[in-house]
Design an enzyme around this catalytic site. Structure first.
Site, PDB file in Angstrom:
ATOM      1  N   ASP A 512       0.918  -1.184  -0.145  1.00 49.54           N
ATOM      2  CA  ASP A 512      -0.038  -0.139   0.220  1.00 49.54           C
ATOM      3  C   ASP A 512       0.845   1.340  -0.055  1.00 49.54           C
ATOM      4  O   ASP A 512       1.466   1.444   1.085  1.00 49.54           O
ATOM      5  CB  ASP A 512      -1.032   0.024   1.274  1.00 49.54           C
ATOM      6  N   ASP A 575     -10.512   4.050  -1.233  1.00 45.60           N
ATOM      7  CA  ASP A 575     -11.179   3.059  -0.534  1.00 45.60           C
ATOM      8  C   ASP A 575     -12.595   3.140  -0.482  1.00 45.60           C
ATOM      9  O   ASP A 575     -13.321   4.076  -0.690  1.00 45.60           O
ATOM     10  CB  ASP A 575     -11.083   3.302   1.203  1.00 45.60           C
TER      11      ASP A 575
HETATM   12  C1  GLA Z   1      -5.408   2.187   2.740  1.00 45.78           C
HETATM   13  C2  GLA Z   1      -5.828   1.207   1.948  1.00 45.78           C
HETATM   14  C3  GLA Z   1      -6.915   0.480   2.752  1.00 45.78           C
HETATM   15  C4  GLA Z   1      -6.088  -0.205   4.161  1.00 45.78           C
HETATM   16  C5  GLA Z   1      -5.591   1.041   4.625  1.00 45.78           C
HETATM   17  C6  GLA Z   1      -4.793   0.455   5.816  1.00 45.78           C
HETATM   18  O1  GLA Z   1      -6.353   3.271   3.153  1.00 45.78           O
HETATM   19  O2  GLA Z   1      -6.517   1.753   0.804  1.00 45.78           O
HETATM   20  O3  GLA Z   1      -7.458  -0.921   1.971  1.00 45.78           O
HETATM   21  O4  GLA Z   1      -5.175  -1.029   3.613  1.00 45.78           O
HETATM   22  O5  GLA Z   1      -4.638   1.812   4.089  1.00 45.78           O
HETATM   23  O6  GLA Z   1      -4.247   1.545   6.647  1.00 45.78           O
END
Ligand code: GLA
Length: 758
Positions: A512, A575
């Site tokens: 990520d 997200d």
């Molecule tokens: C980002 C990602 C999420 C999750 C969070 C974890 O927002 O897009 O899917 O993995 O980080 O902190």
């Protein structure tokens, strides 16, 4: 049909939608002034904001051109509070300044004085400090009503008032966004909390039941009025239930719960809960929709499900549990297994390693006292893995940073105990929150190895326990120094981390971007790709296959190069959350990336938001209606999307289990051709998406994105489909006979028909 209502008492919190008539209010859904950064002088009424830009408050600031932007920003608005607010109001004691929801944290000022923070009023004279941004996660979804006594000297009646809001956005979306901001006198309806969201519907034998609560949160007023519950069949519009409780009286602080029980419907009913206040003439309304089960229950005879192809690289550990539904005990056979693999005939787990490249056709058999099922499985040993979209569970959408080892192990056991693994669910993935906390600086052991936090005392033990069930183990990190949640990440330690993953038995890595923002020199494609190449190289050096999941929210049209940097899947968007708006925007936006999906490379529109979700530690039943959930699962399967369950599996209800275990629907997602559905018709609120399947047939979804049931006459040829073939309703696993030139379909709002044409 028989309906029954009874009363019981429980504790609640949550929301109402107030709908009031006569009483006056000031709409604050206007253009506010906006400034990035932080300066307490911005709260002062005399501050000159003439040079500030204007911003709407009905959408996140990213949608107004501040993308990406995280951190502090201020909103200001000048507004007159007329005394007529007081004269037209029913209650006369306090003024309510309602700011809607704010992403993530706020301090709200009136004429220079702090009046509220993160949804709570603050005492007069409280000094603003920066602690408000240390509040718990989840506040982005909490309403902000701030109230002041009508005589509060901070209010200037009939004069200009200055509202100033200091916002801190922790990451992702930011700012005021709900568009329902307003100022009014506090109304009697503001004291009634009607909660129809805390308790989900439960199925009991042939009935469906749900508890809704009414609570009077006032300390001094009693609430009187009529409470009605009306159920309307979504497809036919018929009223199927009505119940009115007349002249209810709720004393200050009193709570009443109503448990409703209706016969299991075969489609949704819209339930409207309405409270008519007898004195003020106002009413409060809430609605929801009832779940309905479509998937027929699995027979007792053995049935082998899941993907028909699985892959590993030569010499790398291989693990595959034959997914078979049916009565236990069951035994298994696998003929023509390549050299190096063995089957445990009691559990159906195939393991070992294959050195020689090739496509091995294995004849699987599942046998129980009721019968036998056979199926071919192709084991592909070569450079490519992840030949069908990964199916698994991930901790983020439920537990967020509150994940721990026990929750992960419990999820793995539920895969087995509730039979999810019999339908192809394989991965158990820990998202952010397993690493040692960074507190701005990453921490490692003296050798530079990654450390876990106290919630994950032994990763090898955890990996082993997942593998023992025949399941696979996933993990999360970031190419930056810290993860999005502020935990230690992989920057400058990629090879070491890959080595740790190998020693723990990791099978899947979600990588990520997050704090790599501070490392990347610029926003060129080369910089976007760089950290993903680095980890790919590191993963290539270990003696394990690791499915490589890129998470960088679609930057630089990642679908065009995610495969080149060695990714097996890549997030295409920000997200997801459990609202229709989020689902619609993300799901129906997967158009430009269509042609880039193929076996080994998948577009990832983010994880599933069905069941109990909440980003931890406290969870709620998904806010998607049942039809929206059918849309979600169907669309993701048509899109060949990775399927990662995001809910608390310990609270898996009958409806959610039915959504997740329909083998004909899952088969679309796992189809070996790996072709992502195309949007072929947009006709008003109707959209038709068609997916080509390996056997030459086509699956298609006819979706209704509008707010009302539609009777849509689908012209098959217009959708690129040939009339004459056999039509099948996949959710009901039922044949609909030969397809004509047109097909008249009744599609509920936000729902769909999912069909296959042979
Ligand atoms: C980002 C990602 C999420 C999750 C969070 C974890 O927002 O897009 O899917 O993995 O980080 O902190």
């Amino acid at each position: 049909m028989k309906y029954l209502f009874c009363l019981l008492a429980i504790v609640v919190t949550l929301s109402i939608q107030a709908q009031t008539t006569k009483e006056e209010s000031i709409n604050l859904n206007q253009l506010w002034k906006f400034m990035q950064g932080d300066n307490l002088a911005y709260a002062q009424p005399g501050y000159d904001d003439l040079g500030w830009k204007s911003i709407p408050v009905d959408k996140i600031w990213e949608a107004s051109g501040y993308d990406p932007y995280d951190g502090y920003a201020w909103y200001r608005l000048k507004v007159i509070f007329p005394s007529s607010l007081k004269s037209t109001s029913f209650l006369k004691d306090s003024l309510r300044i309602y700011m809607g929801k704010i992403n993530n944290f706020d301090q709200t000022f009136l004429n220079g004085s702090l009046i509220g923070s993160n949804s709570k009023n603050v005492a007069p004279g409280t000094r603003p400090d920066t602690l408000f941004k240390k509040a718990p996660q989840g506040l982005w979804d909490v309403k902000r009503p701030y109230t002041l006594s009508v005589n509060d000297p901070r209010i200037k009646w009939d004069q200009e008032n200055v509202l100033a809001i200091r916002v801190f956005d922790e990451g992702g979306q930011g700012g005021l966004y709900t568009g329902d901001q307003a100022v009014s006198m506090t109304r009697i309806s503001d004291y009634l909390v009607m909660d129809n969201a805390k308790n989900p519907y439960t199925f009991e034998n042939s009935n469906l039941s749900k508890t809704i609560t009414l609570r009077n949160i006032s300390e001094s007023y009693s609430i009187e009025g009529d409470f009605s519950v009306i159920a309307i069949n979504k497809l036919t519009g018929d009223e199927i239930y009505k119940h009115v409780s007349k002249n209810l009286i709720l004393q200050p602080g009193q709570l009443q719960a109503f448990t409703e029980e209706i016969k299991k419907p075969d489609q949704s009913a819209i339930i409207t809960y309405k409270f008519d206040f007898s004195k003020s003439g106002a009413s409060s309304v809430s609605t929801d929709e009832t779940p309905y089960i479509t998937t027929p229950s699995a027979p007792a005879e053995p049935r082998i499900n899941g993907a028909s192809v699985t892959a590993a690289r030569p010499g790398k550990p291989f693990l595959f549990a034959i997914p078979a539904a049916g009565k236990r005990p069951m035994t298994f056979e696998a003929l023509n297994l390549p050299q190096g693999l063995k089957l445990d005939d009691r559990t159906g787990i195939i393991s070992g390693k294959v050195d020689l490249q090739g496509e091995y056709r294995v004849a699987l058999k599942a046998i129980n006292e009721k019968g036998v099922d056979s199926r071919e499985l192709i084991i592909s040993i070569g450079d490519r893995i992840c030949l069908t979209p990964p199916m698994g569970w991930n901790s983020w959408n439920c537990w967020g940073l509150a994940v721990d080892e026990q929750k992960v192990v419990a999820s793995a056991h539920i895969y087995r105990d509730k039979g999810l693994m019999n339908h192809g669910w394989t991965y158990i993935n820990i998202d952010d929150g397993w690493e040692i906390r960074g507190d701005l600086n990453p921490k490692r052991d003296p050798k530079g190895d990654i450390l876990t936090n106290e919630k994950f005392p032994d990763m090898k033990r955890l990996g082993d326990s997942i593998h023992a069930l025949g399941l696979k183990f996933g993990i999360y990190s970031s190419p930056g120094p810290l993860t999005c949640g502020g935990y230690t990440a992989s920057y400058s330690h990629e090879e070491q981390d890959a080595g740790s993953y190998a020693s723990w038995g990791v099978d899947y890595l979600k990588y990520d971007w997050c704090s790599y923002d501070g490392i990347a020199k610029d926003t060129t494609l080369a910089e976007y790709k760089k950290p993903y190449f680095v980890m790919r190289e590191a993963l290539n050096k270990i003696n394990r296959d690791i499915v490589y999941s890129l998470c960088q929210y679609g930057m630089g049209e990642v679908w065009k190069w995610g495969g080149e940097v060695g990714g097996n899947l890549w997030r295409t968007t920000g997200d997801i959350t459990d609202t229709w708006e989020s689902l619609r925007e993300i799901g129906f936006g997967q158009i430009k990336n269509q042609s880039f999906a193929k076996p080994g490379n998948w577009n990832d529109p983010d994880m599933l938001v069905v069941g109990w979700v909440g980003w931890g530690p406290s969870l709620h039943p998904t806010r998607l209606t049942p039809d929206e959930q059918y849309t979600h699962i169907s669309l993701w399967c048509l899109l060949s999307a990775p399927l990662l369950i995001g809910c608390d599996l310990q609270r898996l209800d009958e409806f959610t289990l039915n959504l997740l275990t329909n083998d004909e629907v899952i088969a679309l997602d796992q189809d070996p051709l790996g072709s992502q559905a195309k949007q072929v018709i947009v006709d008003g609120d109707i959209q038709v998406w068609v997916k080509e399947l390996a056997d030459g047939s086509k699956a298609f979804g006819v979706f209704n994105l509008g707010g009302k049931t539609l009777n849509y006459n689908l012209d098959l040829e217009k959708a690129g489909l040939k009339p004459g073939g056999e039509l099948r309703d996949l959710w009901r696993q039922k044949s609909l006979g030969k397809a004509g030139k047109t097909s008249l379909l009744a599609i509920p709002s936000h729902g769909l028909m999912l069909l296959k044409l042979k």
